[in-house]
Design a protein around this motif. Sequence first.
Motif, short mmCIF file in Angstrom:
data_model
loop_
_atom_site.label_atom_id
_atom_site.label_comp_id
_atom_site.label_asym_id
_atom_site.label_seq_id
_atom_site.Cartn_x
_atom_site.Cartn_y
_atom_site.Cartn_z
N ARG A 12 0.84 -1.21 0.00
CA ARG A 12 0.00 0.00 0.00
C ARG A 12 0.87 1.26 0.00
O ARG A 12 0.59 2.23 -0.69
N ARG A 13 1.94 1.23 0.77
CA ARG A 13 2.83 2.39 0.83
C ARG A 13 3.55 2.59 -0.50
O ARG A 13 3.71 3.71 -0.98
N ALA A 14 3.97 1.51 -1.14
CA ALA A 14 4.63 1.62 -2.44
C ALA A 14 3.67 2.20 -3.49
O ALA A 14 4.07 2.98 -4.35
N GLU A 15 2.40 1.83 -3.40
CA GLU A 15 1.41 2.36 -4.34
C GLU A 15 1.21 3.86 -4.17
O GLU A 15 0.75 4.54 -5.08
N ALA A 16 1.56 4.40 -3.02
CA ALA A 16 1.39 5.83 -2.76
C ALA A 16 2.56 6.68 -3.27
O ALA A 16 2.50 7.90 -3.22
N PHE A 17 3.62 6.03 -3.78
CA PHE A 17 4.74 6.80 -4.32
C PHE A 17 4.26 7.65 -5.49
O PHE A 17 3.31 7.28 -6.18
N PRO A 18 4.92 8.78 -5.76
CA PRO A 18 4.50 9.65 -6.86
C PRO A 18 4.89 9.12 -8.24
O PRO A 18 4.76 9.82 -9.23
N PHE A 19 5.38 7.89 -8.30
CA PHE A 19 5.72 7.27 -9.58
C PHE A 19 5.25 5.82 -9.54
O PHE A 19 5.08 5.26 -8.47
N HIS A 20 5.01 5.25 -10.71
CA HIS A 20 4.60 3.85 -10.77
C HIS A 20 5.81 2.97 -10.51
O HIS A 20 6.87 3.18 -11.11
N CYS A 21 5.64 1.99 -9.63
CA CYS A 21 6.75 1.12 -9.30
C CYS A 21 6.24 -0.26 -8.93
O CYS A 21 5.05 -0.47 -8.74
N GLU A 22 7.19 -1.18 -8.85
CA GLU A 22 6.88 -2.52 -8.38
C GLU A 22 7.95 -2.94 -7.39
O GLU A 22 9.10 -2.49 -7.47
N ILE A 23 7.56 -3.78 -6.45
CA ILE A 23 8.51 -4.30 -5.48
C ILE A 23 9.25 -5.46 -6.13
O ILE A 23 8.63 -6.40 -6.61
N VAL A 24 10.58 -5.38 -6.16
CA VAL A 24 11.36 -6.46 -6.75
C VAL A 24 12.03 -7.33 -5.70
O VAL A 24 12.41 -8.46 -5.98
#
Length: 87
Positions: A12-24
Amino acid sequence: MNTLRLMERIERRAEAFPFHCEIVRADVSVTRDAAVVTLKRLNTPEDRAYSTHYFAGCNGHFHHGHYDMPYHVAMSDHTDRVSREWG
């Protein structure tokens, strides 16, 4: 806190970043309610797409982010941070 709940909070916290990302990569310490997480920014040149972060689950924030790294540098940084945070 169990591993699944902690990972859900990290996602949920990663989804709130101001850029699109994925956890690797994520190394989780349930007893410390914390994790070291490496993210890949999507739509970013590969040589600066990765960042590593320390996640403190007790307050739900990423801390001490290192940005703009290629994959091999980020994996090394990730391993070093896990060692530093909980040996």
